[in-house]
Design a protein around this motif. Sequence first.
Motif, PDB file in Angstrom:
ATOM      1  N   GLN A 222       3.477   8.309   9.380  1.00 43.93           N
ATOM      2  CA  GLN A 222       2.996   9.322   9.982  1.00 43.93           C
ATOM      3  C   GLN A 222       1.717   9.923   9.614  1.00 43.93           C
ATOM      4  O   GLN A 222       1.717   9.795   8.430  1.00 43.93           O
ATOM      5  N   ALA A 223       0.991  10.572  10.455  1.00 40.33           N
ATOM      6  CA  ALA A 223      -0.059  11.120  10.117  1.00 40.33           C
ATOM      7  C   ALA A 223       0.236  12.587   9.381  1.00 40.33           C
ATOM      8  O   ALA A 223      -0.479  13.015   8.287  1.00 40.33           O
ATOM      9  N   GLY A 236      -3.062  15.668   0.685  1.00 36.89           N
ATOM     10  CA  GLY A 236      -3.535  14.164   1.199  1.00 36.89           C
ATOM     11  C   GLY A 236      -2.351  13.012   0.345  1.00 36.89           C
ATOM     12  O   GLY A 236      -2.486  13.477  -0.893  1.00 36.89           O
ATOM     13  N   LEU A 237      -2.282  12.080   0.775  1.00 35.77           N
ATOM     14  CA  LEU A 237      -1.666  10.988   0.247  1.00 35.77           C
ATOM     15  C   LEU A 237      -2.465   9.661   0.282  1.00 35.77           C
ATOM     16  O   LEU A 237      -2.723   9.282   1.377  1.00 35.77           O
ATOM     17  N   PHE A 238      -2.821   9.179  -0.890  1.00 35.35           N
ATOM     18  CA  PHE A 238      -3.658   7.930  -0.814  1.00 35.35           C
ATOM     19  C   PHE A 238      -2.519   6.877  -1.200  1.00 35.35           C
ATOM     20  O   PHE A 238      -1.394   6.734  -1.811  1.00 35.35           O
ATOM     21  N   LEU A 239      -2.590   5.776  -0.166  1.00 35.46           N
ATOM     22  CA  LEU A 239      -1.595   4.716  -0.066  1.00 35.46           C
ATOM     23  C   LEU A 239      -2.083   3.433  -0.699  1.00 35.46           C
ATOM     24  O   LEU A 239      -0.981   2.757  -1.459  1.00 35.46           O
ATOM     25  N   MET A 295     -13.571   8.427   1.653  1.00 36.56           N
ATOM     26  CA  MET A 295     -14.071   9.744   1.619  1.00 36.56           C
ATOM     27  C   MET A 295     -14.289  10.132   3.051  1.00 36.56           C
ATOM     28  O   MET A 295     -13.618  11.408   3.209  1.00 36.56           O
ATOM     29  N   ARG A 296     -14.457   9.491   4.147  1.00 37.06           N
ATOM     30  CA  ARG A 296     -14.432   9.811   5.374  1.00 37.06           C
ATOM     31  C   ARG A 296     -13.065  10.111   6.050  1.00 37.06           C
ATOM     32  O   ARG A 296     -13.067  11.028   6.814  1.00 37.06           O
ATOM     33  N   LEU A 301      -9.832  14.836   8.037  1.00 39.12           N
ATOM     34  CA  LEU A 301      -8.916  15.757   8.357  1.00 39.12           C
ATOM     35  C   LEU A 301      -9.326  17.170   8.754  1.00 39.12           C
ATOM     36  O   LEU A 301      -8.633  17.772   9.194  1.00 39.12           O
ATOM     37  N   GLY A 302     -10.319  17.435   8.080  1.00 36.64           N
ATOM     38  CA  GLY A 302     -10.994  18.851   8.303  1.00 36.64           C
ATOM     39  C   GLY A 302     -10.126  19.864   7.800  1.00 36.64           C
ATOM     40  O   GLY A 302     -10.064  21.138   8.183  1.00 36.64           O
TER      41      GLY A 302
END
Length: 489
Positions: A222-223, A236-239, A295-296, A301-302
């Motif tokens: 999910q987002a 944030g989660l890096f997959l 990075m983008r 996500l802002g």
Amino acid sequence: MSLQVLGGRLFECAAVLTKAGLRSFCSAEMIIKPSDLPPDFSVDTLIAEANRCVACGLCLPHCPTYRITQSEADSPRGRIALMSGVASNRIPMNARFVLHIDRCLTCRACEAVCPNHVSYGKLVDGTRAMISSSFLDLPSEKTATRKSRFRRWVENEILAKSSRLDALRPLLRFYERSGLQKIVRRSGVLGKTRLAVLEGQLPPVGTPCSLSGRGGVANTWQAVYPAIGNPRGEVGLFLGCVARLTDVATLNSTIFVLNHLGYTVHVPSTQTCCGALHQHGGDRQTATQLARQNMRAFEGLGLNLHAIISTASGCGVQLTEYPSHNVSETPQQSILQSLHAEEEAGKFSAKIMDISAFLAKAEGWGNIKPQPLPHKIAVHEPCSLRNVLRGSAHPYALLARIPDAQITPLAGNDQCCGAAGTYFLDQAEMAQVLLRDKITMLDASGARYLATSNVGCAMHIAGALREAGSQIEVLHPVTLLARQMGMPT
């Protein structure tokens, strides 16, 4: 000339005459030319950094390959001498030179003990970029840095494309659950190929939880996974790439624990591979493109995230080192534009945190009551966590939250397990020697569980244990904690 520069150059000359037989380099004809190099690579920078090595030898006992071969050419200072010699055209580039560079695991144990703080990781990555971009007609010997077209296609068109990795999930689950995997393994149809090695390491492929372990499954994450109870912040989660297929349990456990501590977890769908495989394989251009995409993805996500969480220490290292890579959109950017890109990379990387390090500082533990686990847990310290992130203490602190757990370091944690990205495929013989050492130490530990913080190490060690019929379970520290917190399996 300074003493350290003089010492470095004297050792470069001496290295050619060592017991490793480096005189043979002089008979080759292949010379690197500046025009062969990628536009963002500087030979002068490599030589200057190499000259910082004073050949003191303090790195030797910490180098896994030197410990096995006892060859100067397979030691950090020997490789540095060879790198400098080739970059300055004093030593020709040939297959034997490439072999010694390929044999390096990039474990960076030498960096951790170097009194002169030589950036060995940058040196070996730069040299591999130099090798990859030279397009030399090397002899028939296969080298890790000269990958097959199929291998490059897999890395660029599968690992770097998150949607394609997600599309593989149902296929791999069918392969495992239908009984086809058992047939393949029993038949030996794959022989002793690299595909057989990969298949042997394949763990059960899971599915992302749709609501942080609160019921339901999905084929993609999910987002947003909202916090449970008192909100404490957003992360944030890096997959990653491989992990999103083979380490789903760790990713789901991370979301579960963070949510129960009060953190909302954001998972941007446009994130991709961290680029470590490409960076260490000499493909700096693709690694830079992947860095910009990640990075983008998180900037998009802002949000002012508390942290961007990495569950694999190898990915964590790559993400934290984005500022040292050339992250400009084009080589033609102005100095001010390049400086801005570097600044943005710095802001991104400053937010990267290994999950164990984040949880060690996180709030909200007062209401968390993990169930006791009266078993011995051996802790494996991945090279990336120990030597670069310097965060090996955090998994111990995390596991200490489990009542009755008997936590002990795995003997030999100062030596690499041999996984090292794709090293276990490219240098299989050396990798197996290192792996056997780990399995011996683990068997002697009497542990029921092995906790490790890197997906590559976990798959490498677990595959060997499975083949040996061992009952020792290999898993991430956060996965074990999530189980004791009541996460549904």
